[in-house]
Design an enzyme around this catalytic site. Structure first.
Site, PDB file in Angstrom:
ATOM      1  N   ALA A  91       0.804  -1.226   0.000  1.00 25.49           N
ATOM      2  CA  ALA A  91       0.000   0.000   0.000  1.00 25.49           C
ATOM      3  C   ALA A  91       0.838   1.278   0.000  1.00 25.49           C
ATOM      4  O   ALA A  91       0.268   2.372   0.012  1.00 25.49           O
ATOM      5  CB  ALA A  91      -0.931   0.000   1.209  1.00 25.49           C
ATOM      6  N   ASP A  92       2.171   1.161  -0.045  1.00 28.13           N
ATOM      7  CA  ASP A  92       3.020   2.353   0.016  1.00 28.13           C
ATOM      8  C   ASP A  92       4.193   2.229  -0.965  1.00 28.13           C
ATOM      9  O   ASP A  92       5.356   2.251  -0.558  1.00 28.13           O
ATOM     10  CB  ASP A  92       3.533   2.540   1.445  1.00 28.13           C
ATOM     11  CG  ASP A  92       4.117   3.926   1.683  1.00 28.13           C
ATOM     12  OD1 ASP A  92       3.764   4.856   0.936  1.00 28.13           O
ATOM     13  OD2 ASP A  92       4.927   4.083   2.621  1.00 28.13           O
ATOM     14  N   PRO A  93       3.905   2.099  -2.275  1.00 27.94           N
ATOM     15  CA  PRO A  93       4.967   1.841  -3.248  1.00 27.94           C
ATOM     16  C   PRO A  93       5.680   3.106  -3.730  1.00 27.94           C
ATOM     17  O   PRO A  93       5.756   3.382  -4.933  1.00 27.94           O
ATOM     18  CB  PRO A  93       4.205   1.159  -4.391  1.00 27.94           C
ATOM     19  CG  PRO A  93       2.853   1.816  -4.350  1.00 27.94           C
ATOM     20  CD  PRO A  93       2.565   2.090  -2.901  1.00 27.94           C
ATOM     21  N   ARG A 115      -4.722   5.492  -1.245  1.00 23.75           N
ATOM     22  CA  ARG A 115      -3.351   5.927  -0.959  1.00 23.75           C
ATOM     23  C   ARG A 115      -2.382   5.335  -1.976  1.00 23.75           C
ATOM     24  O   ARG A 115      -1.525   6.036  -2.522  1.00 23.75           O
ATOM     25  CB  ARG A 115      -2.956   5.509   0.456  1.00 23.75           C
ATOM     26  CG  ARG A 115      -1.493   5.796   0.764  1.00 23.75           C
ATOM     27  CD  ARG A 115      -1.035   5.225   2.097  1.00 23.75           C
ATOM     28  NE  ARG A 115       0.403   5.344   2.218  1.00 23.75           N
ATOM     29  CZ  ARG A 115       1.044   6.444   2.577  1.00 23.75           C
ATOM     30  NH1 ARG A 115       0.352   7.541   2.845  1.00 23.75           N
ATOM     31  NH2 ARG A 115       2.364   6.475   2.665  1.00 23.75           N
ATOM     32  N   ASN A 166      10.718   2.638  -1.457  1.00 26.02           N
ATOM     33  CA  ASN A 166      10.333   1.246  -1.176  1.00 26.02           C
ATOM     34  C   ASN A 166      10.473   0.352  -2.399  1.00 26.02           C
ATOM     35  O   ASN A 166       9.917  -0.747  -2.434  1.00 26.02           O
ATOM     36  CB  ASN A 166       8.889   1.187  -0.676  1.00 26.02           C
ATOM     37  CG  ASN A 166       8.770   1.624   0.776  1.00 26.02           C
ATOM     38  OD1 ASN A 166       9.760   1.693   1.489  1.00 26.02           O
ATOM     39  ND2 ASN A 166       7.562   1.933   1.209  1.00 26.02           N
TER      40      ASN A 166
END
Length: 255
Positions: A31-33, A147, A37
């Site tokens: 969920a946070d690419p 997100r 990351n």
């Protein structure tokens, strides 16, 4: 990336397509690419790092997200509001008429909007105003998806300023609609291809064209599944509509 002789645009496309499949095929996604990351290997492969922010999407939720895209393409905001109610975003006894009007005003035409109108930030801001004004209750997985899409588009725009994640995702959505035999997506396909009992051949042509842009799309599989559905008991209503269309078209030619 260029110093490693890698193609940034190709890697961005790989990232977007991979994230879509994580969300809508597997139901478990990063969920946070953001860039910190991610790792590009010298061989041009993409590596995800830091799995502290992950999220699950159940099968029925995945189908609902694809169905929501279909309603956006159709600009069928009554169906979209009904879907939000079915997903539990809106209380079951809520009057959706003002919500339908608000959604229609807030959301651009998915297929014809400019890049500026259709970027994720603008769409999220517009939806956010609707969600704030009316009694929406958004589950954690949906917030994680919003997100994730925002982070993906923000990264992609650094490489390709005209990038639109919604447009980039549509080939994958098209291929799923044409090849997935689930009742939910077959119903969504029928909604996309028919309006008031009339076949929209331009939409079918558009779907086939967009789906062909997906690297793992198999046109023969799509045609086979589409024909299989049409001749099955489930496809009776579509088959009858097609026959009516063909007869009416033939009559017009003869006259």
């Amino acid at each position: 990336l260029r110093a490693m002789s890698l193609d940034p645009e190709k890697l961005v496309d790989t990232l977007v397509q991979c994230s879509l499949r994580q969300m809508l095929d597997n139901g478990f996604f990063h969920a946070d690419p953001h860039a910190g990351n991610l790792l590009a290997t010298p061989a041009g492969k993409l590596c995800y790092l830091d799995f502290g922010m992950m999220s699950y999407v159940k099968a029925d939720q995945r189908y609902a997200i694809i169905e929501a895209v279909v309603h956006l393409v159709n600009r069928d905001f009554n169906a979209l509001a009904g879907l939000y109610k079915r997903m539990g975003f809106i209380p079951p006894d809520e009057n959706v008429e003002p919500i339908v009007v608000a959604l229609e005003k807030a959301l651009p035409d998915v297929l014809d909007a400019s890049v500026g109108e259709l970027n994720v930030k603008n769409v999220i801001d517009s939806l956010g105003n609707v969600f704030f004004e009316y009694p929406f209750s958004l589950p954690p997985y949906y917030i994680a998806i919003i997100r994730c899409l925002g982070v993906l588009e923000g990264l992609a725009i650094q490489v390709e300023p005209e990038f639109r994640i919604i447009s980039d995702a549509y080939p994958y959505i098209s291929s799923r609609l044409l090849t997935d035999t689930s009742p939910e997506l077959q119903a969504a396909l029928q909604q996309l291809l028919f309006k008031e009992g009339r076949a929209r051949w331009d939409r079918l042509e558009q779907l086939l064209g967009r789906a062909s842009l997906t690297r793992d799309y198999d046109v023969s599989q799509a045609v086979e599944k589409l024909i299989g559905y049409l001749v099955s008991e489930k496809g009776t209503s579509i088959r009858e509509q097609l026959i009516t269309e063909i007869i009416e078209g033939t009559d017009e030619v003869n006259h």
